[in-house]
Design a protein around this motif. Structure first.
Motif, PDB file in Angstrom:
ATOM      1  N   LEU A 109       9.731 -16.365   7.571  1.00  0.00           N
ATOM      2  CA  LEU A 109       9.196 -15.000   7.459  1.00  0.00           C
ATOM      3  C   LEU A 109      10.168 -14.100   6.693  1.00  0.00           C
ATOM      4  CD1 LEU A 109       7.686 -14.441  11.016  1.00  0.00           C
ATOM      5  CD2 LEU A 109       6.437 -14.626   8.858  1.00  0.00           C
ATOM      6  N   ARG A 110      11.446 -14.247   6.962  1.00  0.00           N
ATOM      7  CA  ARG A 110      12.459 -13.451   6.266  1.00  0.00           C
ATOM      8  C   ARG A 110      12.408 -13.725   4.763  1.00  0.00           C
ATOM      9  NH1 ARG A 110      17.271 -13.857   3.975  1.00  0.00           N
ATOM     10  NH2 ARG A 110      18.748 -12.138   4.190  1.00  0.00           N
ATOM     11  N   ASP A 111      12.305 -14.994   4.390  1.00  0.00           N
ATOM     12  CA  ASP A 111      12.225 -15.346   2.970  1.00  0.00           C
ATOM     13  C   ASP A 111      10.988 -14.734   2.317  1.00  0.00           C
ATOM     14  OD1 ASP A 111      14.560 -16.776   3.307  1.00  0.00           O
ATOM     15  OD2 ASP A 111      13.561 -18.739   3.393  1.00  0.00           O
ATOM     16  N   ALA A 112       9.876 -14.735   3.043  1.00  0.00           N
ATOM     17  CA  ALA A 112       8.640 -14.141   2.505  1.00  0.00           C
ATOM     18  C   ALA A 112       8.800 -12.639   2.306  1.00  0.00           C
ATOM     19  CB  ALA A 112       7.471 -14.432   3.448  1.00  0.00           C
ATOM     20  N   TYR A 113       9.417 -11.964   3.259  1.00  0.00           N
ATOM     21  CA  TYR A 113       9.617 -10.524   3.127  1.00  0.00           C
ATOM     22  C   TYR A 113      10.632 -10.186   2.040  1.00  0.00           C
ATOM     23  CZ  TYR A 113       6.506  -8.711   6.674  1.00  0.00           C
ATOM     24  OH  TYR A 113       5.393  -8.336   7.355  1.00  0.00           O
ATOM     25  N   LEU A 114      11.621 -11.050   1.826  1.00  0.00           N
ATOM     26  CA  LEU A 114      12.563 -10.828   0.718  1.00  0.00           C
ATOM     27  C   LEU A 114      11.838 -10.884  -0.615  1.00  0.00           C
ATOM     28  CD1 LEU A 114      15.793 -12.760   1.747  1.00  0.00           C
ATOM     29  CD2 LEU A 114      15.506 -10.303   1.477  1.00  0.00           C
ATOM     30  N   GLU A 115      10.895 -11.811  -0.745  1.00  0.00           N
ATOM     31  CA  GLU A 115      10.093 -11.887  -1.970  1.00  0.00           C
ATOM     32  C   GLU A 115       9.226 -10.640  -2.122  1.00  0.00           C
ATOM     33  OE1 GLU A 115      10.065 -14.051  -4.548  1.00  0.00           O
ATOM     34  OE2 GLU A 115      11.851 -14.853  -3.574  1.00  0.00           O
ATOM     35  N   LEU A 116       8.676 -10.157  -1.025  1.00  0.00           N
ATOM     36  CA  LEU A 116       7.860  -8.950  -1.062  1.00  0.00           C
ATOM     37  C   LEU A 116       8.688  -7.738  -1.486  1.00  0.00           C
ATOM     38  CD1 LEU A 116       5.106  -7.663  -0.540  1.00  0.00           C
ATOM     39  CD2 LEU A 116       5.764  -7.415   1.853  1.00  0.00           C
ATOM     40  N   GLU A 117       9.934  -7.684  -1.027  1.00  0.00           N
ATOM     41  CA  GLU A 117      10.831  -6.595  -1.425  1.00  0.00           C
ATOM     42  C   GLU A 117      11.020  -6.560  -2.933  1.00  0.00           C
ATOM     43  OE1 GLU A 117      14.635  -5.882   0.538  1.00  0.00           O
ATOM     44  OE2 GLU A 117      13.869  -7.037   2.237  1.00  0.00           O
ATOM     45  N   LYS A 118      11.101  -7.721  -3.553  1.00  0.00           N
ATOM     46  CA  LYS A 118      11.330  -7.808  -4.996  1.00  0.00           C
ATOM     47  C   LYS A 118      10.115  -7.376  -5.803  1.00  0.00           C
ATOM     48  CE  LYS A 118      14.448 -11.731  -4.471  1.00  0.00           C
ATOM     49  NZ  LYS A 118      14.617 -13.173  -4.712  1.00  0.00           N
ATOM     50  N   THR A 119       8.909  -7.533  -5.241  1.00  0.00           N
ATOM     51  CA  THR A 119       7.692  -7.276  -6.005  1.00  0.00           C
ATOM     52  C   THR A 119       7.300  -5.806  -6.076  1.00  0.00           C
ATOM     53  OG1 THR A 119       6.259  -7.621  -4.085  1.00  0.00           O
ATOM     54  CG2 THR A 119       6.752  -9.543  -5.464  1.00  0.00           C
ATOM     55  N   GLY A 120       7.728  -5.016  -5.130  1.00  0.00           N
ATOM     56  CA  GLY A 120       7.287  -3.631  -5.115  1.00  0.00           C
ATOM     57  C   GLY A 120       8.431  -2.652  -5.103  1.00  0.00           C
ATOM     58  N   SER A 121       8.101  -1.415  -5.417  1.00  0.00           N
ATOM     59  CA  SER A 121       9.101  -0.350  -5.305  1.00  0.00           C
ATOM     60  C   SER A 121       8.661   0.545  -4.154  1.00  0.00           C
ATOM     61  CB  SER A 121       9.210   0.444  -6.604  1.00  0.00           C
ATOM     62  OG  SER A 121       7.981   1.040  -6.911  1.00  0.00           O
ATOM     63  N   PHE A 122       9.487   0.595  -3.138  1.00  0.00           N
ATOM     64  CA  PHE A 122       9.165   1.325  -1.929  1.00  0.00           C
ATOM     65  C   PHE A 122      10.171   2.446  -1.749  1.00  0.00           C
ATOM     66  CE2 PHE A 122       7.999  -3.146  -1.358  1.00  0.00           C
ATOM     67  CZ  PHE A 122       6.666  -3.030  -1.052  1.00  0.00           C
ATOM     68  N   GLU A 123       9.712   3.524  -1.162  1.00  0.00           N
ATOM     69  CA  GLU A 123      10.579   4.656  -0.865  1.00  0.00           C
ATOM     70  C   GLU A 123      11.379   4.369   0.403  1.00  0.00           C
ATOM     71  OE1 GLU A 123      11.029   7.542  -2.613  1.00  0.00           O
ATOM     72  OE2 GLU A 123       9.836   6.526  -4.150  1.00  0.00           O
ATOM     73  N   PRO A 124      12.612   4.883   0.485  1.00  0.00           N
ATOM     74  CA  PRO A 124      13.404   4.688   1.702  1.00  0.00           C
ATOM     75  C   PRO A 124      12.726   5.335   2.908  1.00  0.00           C
ATOM     76  CG  PRO A 124      14.772   5.528  -0.079  1.00  0.00           C
ATOM     77  CD  PRO A 124      13.362   5.570  -0.554  1.00  0.00           C
ATOM     78  N   VAL A 125      12.943   4.740   4.069  1.00  0.00           N
ATOM     79  CA  VAL A 125      12.374   5.259   5.314  1.00  0.00           C
ATOM     80  C   VAL A 125      13.037   6.577   5.684  1.00  0.00           C
ATOM     81  CG1 VAL A 125      12.106   4.817   7.785  1.00  0.00           C
ATOM     82  CG2 VAL A 125      11.733   2.992   6.146  1.00  0.00           C
ATOM     83  N   MET A 126      14.349   6.648   5.502  1.00  0.00           N
ATOM     84  CA  MET A 126      15.097   7.836   5.899  1.00  0.00           C
ATOM     85  C   MET A 126      15.297   8.758   4.705  1.00  0.00           C
ATOM     86  SD  MET A 126      17.999   6.192   8.370  1.00  0.00           S
ATOM     87  CE  MET A 126      18.354   7.640   9.331  1.00  0.00           C
ATOM     88  N   ASP A 127      14.832   9.967   4.858  1.00  0.00           N
ATOM     89  CA  ASP A 127      15.113  10.999   3.855  1.00  0.00           C
ATOM     90  C   ASP A 127      16.442  11.651   4.217  1.00  0.00           C
ATOM     91  OD1 ASP A 127      11.669  11.998   3.836  1.00  0.00           O
ATOM     92  OD2 ASP A 127      12.709  10.665   2.444  1.00  0.00           O
TER      93      ASP A 127
END
Length: 158
Positions: A109-127
């Motif tokens: 699952l961790r490996d899958a989420y690491l790949e997902l991190e690479k595919t998108g640009s997400f905003e940080p949770v903490m402002d």
């Protein structure tokens, strides 16, 4: 979990986006399971149970963060509940055999989420979190992290 790892996880959380928060929880769970194995090898039953409980807490956080209206949340829910039961079985049996399957699932699952991190640009949770830069300065035996823009009101803004 050692204090050094706690500081690293805290730093990662302050810079994390929603997807990397999941990855961090997987990493934390894996560390707790590794620590549980070490405690069992040293025959420290209370420490073993404590580490397993910490891992279960991480799984519950993952479970509570799911929005079961969307895929693949229902499947992940079942996986998290299965892993939670296996960890409980490890406590009851005082053995590491029930930890094998959850660790394998966590890694995939961790490996899958690491790949997902690479595919998108997400905003940080903490402002309004402090920016941390590594490599600007060096210590005698290690890399030093510098914090830019000291802020009095860090974290979530209400």
């Amino acid at each position: 979990m050692r204090d050094e790892l706690k500081k690293e996880f805290t730093r990662r959380i302050t810079q994390a986006n929603p997807v990397s928060m999941i990855t961090i929880l997987y990493d934390m769970t894996s560390v707790y399971l590794k620590d549980a194995r070490a405690a069992l090898a040293k025959e420290q039953k209370n420490q073993f149970v404590q580490e397993i409980h910490h891992a279960q807490d991480c799984l519950m956080e993952l479970l509570n963060s799911l929005n079961v209206k969307y895929e693949p949340a229902p499947a992940l829910r079942e996986l998290y509940l299965y892993m939670h039961r296996e960890l409980a079985r490890a406590i009851i049996s005082s053995s590491e055999e029930p930890l094998v399957q959850p660790e394998s699932i966590l890694t995939r699952l961790r490996d899958a989420y690491l790949e997902l991190e690479k595919t998108g640009s997400f905003e940080p949770v903490m402002d309004n979190a402090q920016q941390i830069y590594a490599g600007l300065t060096y210590g005698k035996h290690s890399l030093v992290e510098s914090i830019a823009q000291p802020v009095n009101n860090r974290g979530f803004l209400a």
